[in-house]
Design an enzyme around this catalytic site. Sequence first.
Site, PDB file in Angstrom:
ATOM      1  N   ARG A 151       0.841  -1.183   0.000  1.00  0.00           N
ATOM      2  CA  ARG A 151       0.000   0.000   0.000  1.00  0.00           C
ATOM      3  C   ARG A 151       0.888   1.249   0.000  1.00  0.00           C
ATOM      4  O   ARG A 151       2.020   1.223   0.473  1.00  0.00           O
ATOM      5  CB  ARG A 151      -0.909   0.018   1.233  1.00  0.00           C
ATOM      6  CG  ARG A 151      -1.802  -1.212   1.386  1.00  0.00           C
ATOM      7  CD  ARG A 151      -2.553  -1.180   2.707  1.00  0.00           C
ATOM      8  NE  ARG A 151      -3.440  -2.329   2.886  1.00  0.00           N
ATOM      9  CZ  ARG A 151      -3.096  -3.462   3.491  1.00  0.00           C
ATOM     10  NH1 ARG A 151      -1.867  -3.605   4.002  1.00  0.00           N
ATOM     11  NH2 ARG A 151      -3.963  -4.455   3.612  1.00  0.00           N
ATOM     12  N   LYS A 175      -1.607  -2.758   8.060  1.00  0.00           N
ATOM     13  CA  LYS A 175      -2.755  -2.340   8.859  1.00  0.00           C
ATOM     14  C   LYS A 175      -2.766  -3.065  10.202  1.00  0.00           C
ATOM     15  O   LYS A 175      -2.370  -4.219  10.292  1.00  0.00           O
ATOM     16  CB  LYS A 175      -4.055  -2.646   8.105  1.00  0.00           C
ATOM     17  CG  LYS A 175      -4.321  -1.719   6.927  1.00  0.00           C
ATOM     18  CD  LYS A 175      -5.668  -2.014   6.320  1.00  0.00           C
ATOM     19  CE  LYS A 175      -6.017  -1.030   5.211  1.00  0.00           C
ATOM     20  NZ  LYS A 175      -7.345  -1.304   4.634  1.00  0.00           N
ATOM     21  N   HIS A 246      -3.090   2.563  -5.569  1.00  0.00           N
ATOM     22  CA  HIS A 246      -3.794   1.296  -5.367  1.00  0.00           C
ATOM     23  C   HIS A 246      -3.958   0.520  -6.670  1.00  0.00           C
ATOM     24  O   HIS A 246      -4.087  -0.704  -6.655  1.00  0.00           O
ATOM     25  CB  HIS A 246      -5.165   1.549  -4.726  1.00  0.00           C
ATOM     26  CG  HIS A 246      -5.403   0.682  -3.524  1.00  0.00           C
ATOM     27  ND1 HIS A 246      -4.639   0.761  -2.382  1.00  0.00           N
ATOM     28  CD2 HIS A 246      -6.299  -0.302  -3.286  1.00  0.00           C
ATOM     29  CE1 HIS A 246      -5.069  -0.125  -1.498  1.00  0.00           C
ATOM     30  NE2 HIS A 246      -6.069  -0.789  -2.031  1.00  0.00           N
ATOM     31  N   ARG A 249      -1.199  -1.750  -6.923  1.00  0.00           N
ATOM     32  CA  ARG A 249      -1.435  -2.893  -6.029  1.00  0.00           C
ATOM     33  C   ARG A 249      -2.379  -3.887  -6.710  1.00  0.00           C
ATOM     34  O   ARG A 249      -2.147  -5.101  -6.673  1.00  0.00           O
ATOM     35  CB  ARG A 249      -2.018  -2.380  -4.717  1.00  0.00           C
ATOM     36  CG  ARG A 249      -2.322  -3.441  -3.649  1.00  0.00           C
ATOM     37  CD  ARG A 249      -2.656  -2.711  -2.351  1.00  0.00           C
ATOM     38  NE  ARG A 249      -3.290  -3.555  -1.359  1.00  0.00           N
ATOM     39  CZ  ARG A 249      -2.636  -4.329  -0.481  1.00  0.00           C
ATOM     40  NH1 ARG A 249      -1.325  -4.390  -0.528  1.00  0.00           N
ATOM     41  NH2 ARG A 249      -3.295  -5.029   0.419  1.00  0.00           N
ATOM     42  N   HIS A 272      -3.395  -9.215   3.501  1.00  0.00           N
ATOM     43  CA  HIS A 272      -4.822  -9.312   3.797  1.00  0.00           C
ATOM     44  C   HIS A 272      -5.064 -10.252   4.980  1.00  0.00           C
ATOM     45  O   HIS A 272      -4.494 -11.339   5.030  1.00  0.00           O
ATOM     46  CB  HIS A 272      -5.590  -9.857   2.588  1.00  0.00           C
ATOM     47  CG  HIS A 272      -5.780  -8.847   1.495  1.00  0.00           C
ATOM     48  ND1 HIS A 272      -6.042  -9.186   0.191  1.00  0.00           N
ATOM     49  CD2 HIS A 272      -5.749  -7.482   1.531  1.00  0.00           C
ATOM     50  CE1 HIS A 272      -6.167  -8.087  -0.535  1.00  0.00           C
ATOM     51  NE2 HIS A 272      -5.988  -7.042   0.255  1.00  0.00           N
ATOM     52  N   TYR A 281      -9.462 -10.422  -6.687  1.00  0.00           N
ATOM     53  CA  TYR A 281      -8.484 -10.358  -7.775  1.00  0.00           C
ATOM     54  C   TYR A 281      -8.491 -11.599  -8.660  1.00  0.00           C
ATOM     55  O   TYR A 281      -7.658 -11.717  -9.561  1.00  0.00           O
ATOM     56  CB  TYR A 281      -7.068 -10.166  -7.204  1.00  0.00           C
ATOM     57  CG  TYR A 281      -6.903  -8.875  -6.459  1.00  0.00           C
ATOM     58  CD1 TYR A 281      -6.813  -7.668  -7.138  1.00  0.00           C
ATOM     59  CD2 TYR A 281      -6.842  -8.847  -5.063  1.00  0.00           C
ATOM     60  CE1 TYR A 281      -6.664  -6.472  -6.459  1.00  0.00           C
ATOM     61  CE2 TYR A 281      -6.694  -7.659  -4.379  1.00  0.00           C
ATOM     62  CZ  TYR A 281      -6.607  -6.473  -5.087  1.00  0.00           C
ATOM     63  OH  TYR A 281      -6.470  -5.290  -4.410  1.00  0.00           O
TER      64      TYR A 281
END
Length: 300
Positions: A151, A175, A246, A249, A272, A281
Amino acid sequence: MWVFLTREWINRFVEYLQVEKNASVHTVDNYRRDIADFIKYIADNSIPSLKDITYLDIRNYLTKLHQLSYSRRTVARKISSLRSLYTFFVREEIVERNPFQMVSVPKAGKRLPTFFYENELAMLFDAVDASTPLGERNAAILELLYATGIRVSECVGLNMSDYDPEIGTLLVKGKGKKERYVPVGSYAMDALDQYLLHGRIRLSNGREEQALFLNYRGGRLTDRGVRKLLNKLVETASVTLKISPHILRHTFATHMLNEGADLRTVQELLGHSHLSSTQVYTHVTKDRLREVYRSAHPRA
């Protein structure tokens, strides 16, 4: 008086998000905006305070959002933010019940991630002028975003100590303060090494700065700075697709899966928490569909 109390409650809620939920800066900013919009709405409609909200008030607020042409995704996020706020209020015994608990969130239409085709990506790389310190930095950022799928917040948060050129890996802080190691491809390593040997030294102006990527003043590059440089590259390359970090990404994940990478590996590389976040994806290009069909179907 209630405005002062509201400010205190919101500050406590934000602290709860940061400390207990490990929410990212981006997530906290979204919560703040969503809550501020709702507070303005109740003030404009002469509702005494956040404690006096009823289900009917919420329905009227949803009608207002619809009149303002907010997307389903945005409305769903706003309701989710306010539901979390009132869940916190119930826990802290500020209110007795959560008025948002019975509100159904509109289902957001599923959109396939936008990504670059290889020819578009080549145009973008060719648009980089790596003859200047900033150009060397831009080349390294572009290569790194595509090579790793990290990110933009993770990219600008990188420090010098996070890059290990000996084994070609990055330590990425994602995150929720989760850390992961990601491999760096040879093209990205070459661009990084070039930047570290020349461009970064000149950008630092003798300052001691731990950030991997520097701005023209020698300080840490920001998210906004990365978006700005990418937009300039798009203009130079004459690529019509509107770019954001993004999209690179998305491109990383799409290309990895199209070339045979398994879903779990891509999930780990992207950082993730849930496989469902990665499954978006699994769409493939028409060329890839045609290729698989022709090689697998007996009468293709």
